[in-house]
Design a protein around this motif. Structure first.
Motif, PDB file in Angstrom:
ATOM      1  N   GLY A  72      19.866  47.394  44.696  1.00  0.00           N
ATOM      2  CA  GLY A  72      20.041  48.536  44.156  1.00  0.00           C
ATOM      3  C   GLY A  72      21.376  48.980  43.330  1.00  0.00           C
ATOM      4  N   ALA A  73      22.049  48.001  43.074  1.00  0.00           N
ATOM      5  CA  ALA A  73      23.125  48.363  42.202  1.00  0.00           C
ATOM      6  C   ALA A  73      23.110  48.345  40.732  1.00  0.00           C
ATOM      7  CB  ALA A  73      24.602  47.523  42.640  1.00  0.00           C
ATOM      8  N   ASN A  74      24.163  48.485  39.866  1.00  0.00           N
ATOM      9  CA  ASN A  74      24.138  48.579  38.519  1.00  0.00           C
ATOM     10  C   ASN A  74      24.841  47.453  37.895  1.00  0.00           C
ATOM     11  OD1 ASN A  74      23.037  49.053  35.751  1.00  0.00           O
ATOM     12  ND2 ASN A  74      24.532  50.765  35.634  1.00  0.00           N
ATOM     13  N   LEU A  75      24.746  46.231  38.188  1.00  0.00           N
ATOM     14  CA  LEU A  75      26.000  45.175  37.990  1.00  0.00           C
ATOM     15  C   LEU A  75      25.829  44.917  36.657  1.00  0.00           C
ATOM     16  CD1 LEU A  75      25.603  42.765  41.016  1.00  0.00           C
ATOM     17  CD2 LEU A  75      27.231  44.807  40.640  1.00  0.00           C
ATOM     18  N   THR A  76      24.776  44.973  35.928  1.00  0.00           N
ATOM     19  CA  THR A  76      24.458  44.529  34.482  1.00  0.00           C
ATOM     20  C   THR A  76      24.847  43.386  34.006  1.00  0.00           C
ATOM     21  OG1 THR A  76      24.559  47.009  34.107  1.00  0.00           O
ATOM     22  CG2 THR A  76      24.555  45.703  32.119  1.00  0.00           C
ATOM     23  N   VAL A  77      26.137  42.889  34.164  1.00  0.00           N
ATOM     24  CA  VAL A  77      26.722  41.821  33.582  1.00  0.00           C
ATOM     25  C   VAL A  77      27.269  41.016  34.813  1.00  0.00           C
ATOM     26  CG1 VAL A  77      28.190  40.574  32.099  1.00  0.00           C
ATOM     27  CG2 VAL A  77      27.102  42.740  31.410  1.00  0.00           C
ATOM     28  N   LEU A  78      27.214  39.890  34.980  1.00  0.00           N
ATOM     29  CA  LEU A  78      27.840  39.025  36.085  1.00  0.00           C
ATOM     30  C   LEU A  78      28.782  38.111  35.068  1.00  0.00           C
ATOM     31  CD1 LEU A  78      25.330  37.952  38.659  1.00  0.00           C
ATOM     32  CD2 LEU A  78      27.033  40.013  38.771  1.00  0.00           C
ATOM     33  N   ARG A  79      30.040  38.170  35.301  1.00  0.00           N
ATOM     34  CA  ARG A  79      30.974  37.566  34.435  1.00  0.00           C
ATOM     35  C   ARG A  79      31.432  36.157  35.281  1.00  0.00           C
ATOM     36  NH1 ARG A  79      32.055  40.684  30.178  1.00  0.00           N
ATOM     37  NH2 ARG A  79      32.056  42.705  30.285  1.00  0.00           N
ATOM     38  N   ALA A  80      32.285  35.305  34.365  1.00  0.00           N
ATOM     39  CA  ALA A  80      32.637  34.222  35.129  1.00  0.00           C
ATOM     40  C   ALA A  80      33.505  34.633  36.306  1.00  0.00           C
ATOM     41  CB  ALA A  80      33.567  33.312  34.020  1.00  0.00           C
ATOM     42  N   ALA A  81      33.292  33.677  37.508  1.00  0.00           N
ATOM     43  CA  ALA A  81      33.831  33.743  38.754  1.00  0.00           C
ATOM     44  C   ALA A  81      33.800  35.101  39.209  1.00  0.00           C
ATOM     45  CB  ALA A  81      35.377  33.308  38.765  1.00  0.00           C
ATOM     46  N   ALA A  82      33.045  35.963  39.049  1.00  0.00           N
ATOM     47  CA  ALA A  82      32.593  37.107  39.357  1.00  0.00           C
ATOM     48  C   ALA A  82      32.814  37.431  40.843  1.00  0.00           C
ATOM     49  CB  ALA A  82      31.016  37.855  39.137  1.00  0.00           C
TER      50      ALA A  82
END
Length: 386
Positions: A72-82
């Motif tokens: 239920g979060a709003n991560l939207t973008v998982l970047r490199a080595a998140a």
């Protein structure tokens, strides 16, 4: 009463032992991340459910965490080595969670997964990205996951289009240890080729997609060389087209029913005469191809299905019953019909006699009308002498 001489000596070691135990029990544990809940146990479990407030993975996860759930979060973008403390500008991130084995990221509004988003998780065995509106997936999004055995992408690929499926095909290729792959509810019209050829894949969930069938090349990719068993395939709730191209799949299912646990739930969606009919109960004669081809290639020949044939039979029976009732009515009213026919014949005869009489009257020259006298002349009698 005087105290015993030996009692003070026994209290000293006992008191020191109790203090040591209390100190050990009061040793501070690893702090729990903000907006997360930590559950102590054999394997540390973290559950983070912070709604839209959490826009990136928590950086203060304890290094001994084994299971991490973010819902239920709003991560939207998982970047490199998140999850390894890396940023997009860093070339290489360290390993911060060496023991993390399960990562669940469902319903987090994730739209972009960059290349190397899960770098720094060498022990990750189960990854769940279900129910996220993925639009962009890096071709190397799952690199550096040698222990990954389960990948769930249910209801996550429907909005990405063909470009996302091409990236998925490339992203799945290096997962040689993958055992379970979930692709349910993604409106897939075909399965990724790399998913079918994963050497250790044991189960592929492809339910609730847009699969019209599997062609011979896909069926061949499901087979394994040597003694390795092929993966189990779940195909229920797909709009299968039961035509010429479905013959290879039907033959394969009948020879390997145990490979498809939900084979009895497969239903035809087209053509219309075979709609909602059990796929396994089809007769191969109904799936003919043009020019007598039996390999599923060629122009499809539309045939009347068993339901349509049954409807024709029922229609014929109804017509026969109506005809029988009509004949029965005629038989029961035969005297009335005879009387009606006799009256009709007499009425017709009277009418014809009337026409004949008027015709004879008109043909008699003696009944011809007298021509009228010319205007201005006087009528004279024969005895007038004029």
């Amino acid at each position: 009463m005087a105290p015993c001489a030996g009692r003070p000596g026994t209290r000293g070691p006992l008191l020191r032992g109790m203090l040591l135990v209390a100190a050990a029990l009061s040793r501070p544990a690893a702090p729990c991340p903000f907006h997360c809940y930590c559950f102590a146990g054999p394997k540390l479990l973290l559950r983070c459910a912070s709604g839209a407030e959490l826009r990136q993975p928590p950086r203060d996860v304890p290094p001994d965490a084994r299971n991490l759930t973010i819902v239920g979060a709003n991560l939207t973008v998982l970047r490199a080595a998140a999850f390894a403390g890396g940023d997009a500008e860093e070339e290489e991130a360290g390993v911060r969670l060496p023991l993390l084995a399960t990562l669940r990221l469902t319903q987090n509004n994730i739209e972009v997964v960059e290349d190397g988003a899960f770098d720094g998780l060498p022990s990750l065995a189960a990854l769940d990205l279900s129910q996220n509106p993925l639009r962009v997936l890096g071709s190397a999004a799952f690199r550096g996951l040698p222990a990954l055995r389960s990948l769930q992408l249910n209801q996550a690929l429907a909005q990405g289009g063909p470009a996302l499926l091409e990236k998925l095909d490339a992203a799945l290729a290096p997962l040689a240890s993958l055992r379970l792959l979930g692709l349910a509810g993604n409106a897939l019209s075909h399965l990724p080729a790399s998913a079918l050829s994963l050497p250790r894949l044991e189960k592929l969930d492809a339910r609730r997609n847009a699969l019209a069938g599997l062609d011979p090349d896909e069926l061949h990719a499901l087979e394994r060389d040597g003694d390795l068993p092929g993966p189990r395939l779940l195909l229920a709730e797909n709009p299968l087209r039961c035509g010429c191209a479905a013959r290879p799949l039907l033959v394969w299912l009948r020879n390997a029913t145990e490979r498809v646990p939900d084979a009895r739930r497969l239903r035809c969606a087209a053509p219309r005469p075979l709609n909602n009919r059990s796929f396994l109960d089809l007769d191969e004669a109904w799936l003919r191809c043009a020019h007598g081809k039996a390999d599923g290639h060629g122009e499809e020949v539309e045939l009347a299905g068993p339901e349509l044939e049954a409807s024709y039979v029922f229609f014929g029976l109804v017509l026969a019953l109506i005809g029988l009732i009509f004949l029965m009515v005629l038989y029961l009213n035969r005297r009335g019909i005879q009387r009606w026919m006799r009256n009709l014949r007499e009425a017709c005869r009277d009418q014809m006699e009337g026409y004949h009489y008027r015709y004879e009257q008109d043909a008699d020259p003696r009944r011809a009308p007298t021509p009228a006298a010319p205007a201005g002349s006087r009528a004279t009698s024969p005895g007038s002498g004029l």
